[in-house]
Design an enzyme around this catalytic site. Structure first.
Site, PDB file in Angstrom:
ATOM      1  N   ARG A 183       1.044  -1.529  -0.097  1.00  0.00           N
ATOM      2  CA  ARG A 183      -0.358  -0.016  -0.662  1.00  0.00           C
ATOM      3  C   ARG A 183       1.352   1.644  -0.168  1.00  0.00           C
ATOM      4  O   ARG A 183       0.340   2.898  -0.440  1.00  0.00           O
ATOM      5  CB  ARG A 183      -1.288   0.258   0.833  1.00  0.00           C
ATOM      6  CG  ARG A 183      -1.980  -0.882   1.403  1.00  0.00           C
ATOM      7  CD  ARG A 183      -2.971  -1.295   2.504  1.00  0.00           C
ATOM      8  NE  ARG A 183      -3.911  -1.945   2.096  1.00  0.00           N
ATOM      9  CZ  ARG A 183      -4.447  -3.182   3.316  1.00  0.00           C
ATOM     10  NH1 ARG A 183      -4.182  -2.271   4.292  1.00  0.00           N
ATOM     11  NH2 ARG A 183      -5.281  -3.009   3.039  1.00  0.00           N
ATOM     12  N   CYS A 222      -9.777  -1.232   4.747  1.00  0.00           N
ATOM     13  CA  CYS A 222     -11.448  -1.138   4.740  1.00  0.00           C
ATOM     14  C   CYS A 222     -11.447   0.038   5.716  1.00  0.00           C
ATOM     15  O   CYS A 222     -12.468   1.404   4.566  1.00  0.00           O
ATOM     16  CB  CYS A 222     -11.645  -2.187   5.573  1.00  0.00           C
ATOM     17  SG  CYS A 222     -11.156  -2.532   7.228  1.00  0.00           S
ATOM     18  N   GLN A 275     -14.435  -0.579  13.949  1.00  0.00           N
ATOM     19  CA  GLN A 275     -14.947  -1.203  13.628  1.00  0.00           C
ATOM     20  C   GLN A 275     -15.369  -2.979  14.013  1.00  0.00           C
ATOM     21  O   GLN A 275     -14.915  -2.988  15.181  1.00  0.00           O
ATOM     22  CB  GLN A 275     -12.328  -1.765  13.471  1.00  0.00           C
ATOM     23  CG  GLN A 275     -12.824  -0.397  12.307  1.00  0.00           C
ATOM     24  CD  GLN A 275     -11.496   0.057  12.158  1.00  0.00           C
ATOM     25  OE1 GLN A 275     -10.668   1.133  12.165  1.00  0.00           O
ATOM     26  NE2 GLN A 275     -10.300  -1.071  11.800  1.00  0.00           N
ATOM     27  N   HIS A 329     -18.273  -1.361   9.614  1.00  0.00           N
ATOM     28  CA  HIS A 329     -17.239  -0.855   9.949  1.00  0.00           C
ATOM     29  C   HIS A 329     -18.355   1.384  10.620  1.00  0.00           C
ATOM     30  O   HIS A 329     -18.926   1.041   9.550  1.00  0.00           O
ATOM     31  CB  HIS A 329     -16.032  -0.160   9.815  1.00  0.00           C
ATOM     32  CG  HIS A 329     -14.601  -1.748   9.702  1.00  0.00           C
ATOM     33  ND1 HIS A 329     -15.389  -2.456  10.560  1.00  0.00           N
ATOM     34  CD2 HIS A 329     -13.518  -1.741   9.036  1.00  0.00           C
ATOM     35  CE1 HIS A 329     -14.363  -3.195  10.495  1.00  0.00           C
ATOM     36  NE2 HIS A 329     -13.422  -2.984   9.891  1.00  0.00           N
TER      37      HIS A 329
END
Length: 333
Positions: free
Chosen positions: A100, A129, A156, A238
């Site tokens: 990432r 996420c 979450q 979430h």
């Protein structure tokens, strides 16, 4: 355009199984679908609806003729398997944290920065996420003005820790004395303000992900981001409370109008969204939109989404769709 040969790596996990389902629901242009996993899961059978699929052990031979690999394995396995996938010529859409922050790997939410997929070198990273939820929720504002500062509190669900997280919550609801194994403290009837390990500054790995990933997706290195990530006793979906400061002052009504034109977004002010509404949906719901009384350019909002779908599997599949539609797969087109 021709159909493509697809593989799901990590097919037996929660995200992998959701990827399979999303591929089928969205009628992804598949010529074939391979189910791949580590040796431990090889041989397992997965229900594909019209038939059963048998999970194969990941290998170079298993990648033969595969055009597109959706990854749902952890950081270490993604790092280990990525070179072999790239050498095979397939595009690797990876859901782990392995790539990432790699400057040579696009980090993509298709509704926001799909064009970054064009410069991929064999790998496209799926954001965390919580990052996907925040960026999607802010997309109506981003269409109107840059954001200079974000303060986020996340709520979450346990499914963010996979099937083991959901099993632990269920076990502790039945027996509140059951010892924690997945989370650092009991999660049933509790909240835990820690997701990932803390560094020397007291910032968790999950909190660092949102701070760094948001800057990459928006191409705003100067964006100020601070967040607190909290695990809550919710099975799925979430939620986040987000405060932002914008470069330009914009009215709430203008933001509401922009939200109507944003793909994947629903504004719910009757009275607000909750995780239950978002379960098993690809929609990001936002609500409680309001101005900050202490800052002229400050805004607050609340948002929810199913992190197994848009927060992981669906976002990855959308990346694959965009790559296929724009001729960015090296094989199969």
């Amino acid at each position: 355009m021709e159909k493509v040969n697809v593989a799901v790596l990590g097919a037996t996990g929660a995200v992998g199984r959701t990827m399979i389902r999303v591929l089928q629901e969205r009628h992804f242009p598949m010529r074939s679908l391979k189910l791949l996993a580590s040796p431990h899961s090889a041989g397992k059978v997965i229900d594909l609806g019209s038939k059963n699929g048998v999970v194969e052990e990941f290998s170079a031979a298993a990648l033969k003729d595969v055009d597109l690999v959706f990854g749902a394995v952890d950081h270490d396995l993604a790092k280990e398997y990525a070179p072999l996938i790239r050498r095979s010529g397939a595009l690797f859409v990876d859901n782990s944290s392995a790539f990432r922050l790699d400057p040579d790997v696009p980090l993509v939410i298709p509704e926001i920065n799909a064009r970054d997929i064009r410069w991929h070198h064999g790998i496209v990273a799926n954001p965390n996420c919580a990052t996907i939820l925040a960026m999607m929720a802010l997309s109506p504002i981003l269409k109107l003005t840059p954001i200079t500062r974000m303060i986020v509190s996340t709520y979450q669900a346990v499914s963010g820790a996979g099937m083991k997280g959901m099993d632990e919550l269920e076990r502790q609801i039945r027996d509140p004395s059951a010892a924690p194994e997945v989370f650092p403290f009991p999660i049933a009837f509790n909240v835990i303000p820690q997701i990932g390990e803390f560094d020397e500054a007291g910032i968790s790995s999950e909190e660092w992900k949102m701070q760094n990933e948001g800057r990459r997706i928006l191409h705003e290195a100067s964006l100020q981001v601070c967040c607190t990530c909290v695990r809550v006793p919710v099975y799925r979906c979430h939620s986040e409370s987000i405060y932002v400061e914008t470069h330009d002052a914009v009215s709430l009504q203008t933001i509401r109008q922009a939200a109507e034109d944003c793909s994947g977004i629903i504004l719910n002010e009757a009275p607000y969204p909750t995780p239950k509404e978002c379960t098993d949906s690809d929609i990001v719901m936002i609500g409680r939109l309001r101005r900050d009384g202490a800052c002229e350019k400050g805004l607050h909002l609340w948002c929810c989404c199913d992190q197994l779908r848009k927060g992981a599997a669906t976002n990855a599949v959308q990346i694959g769709e965009w790559a296929w539609q724009n001729g960015l797969l090296k094989k199969g087109v």
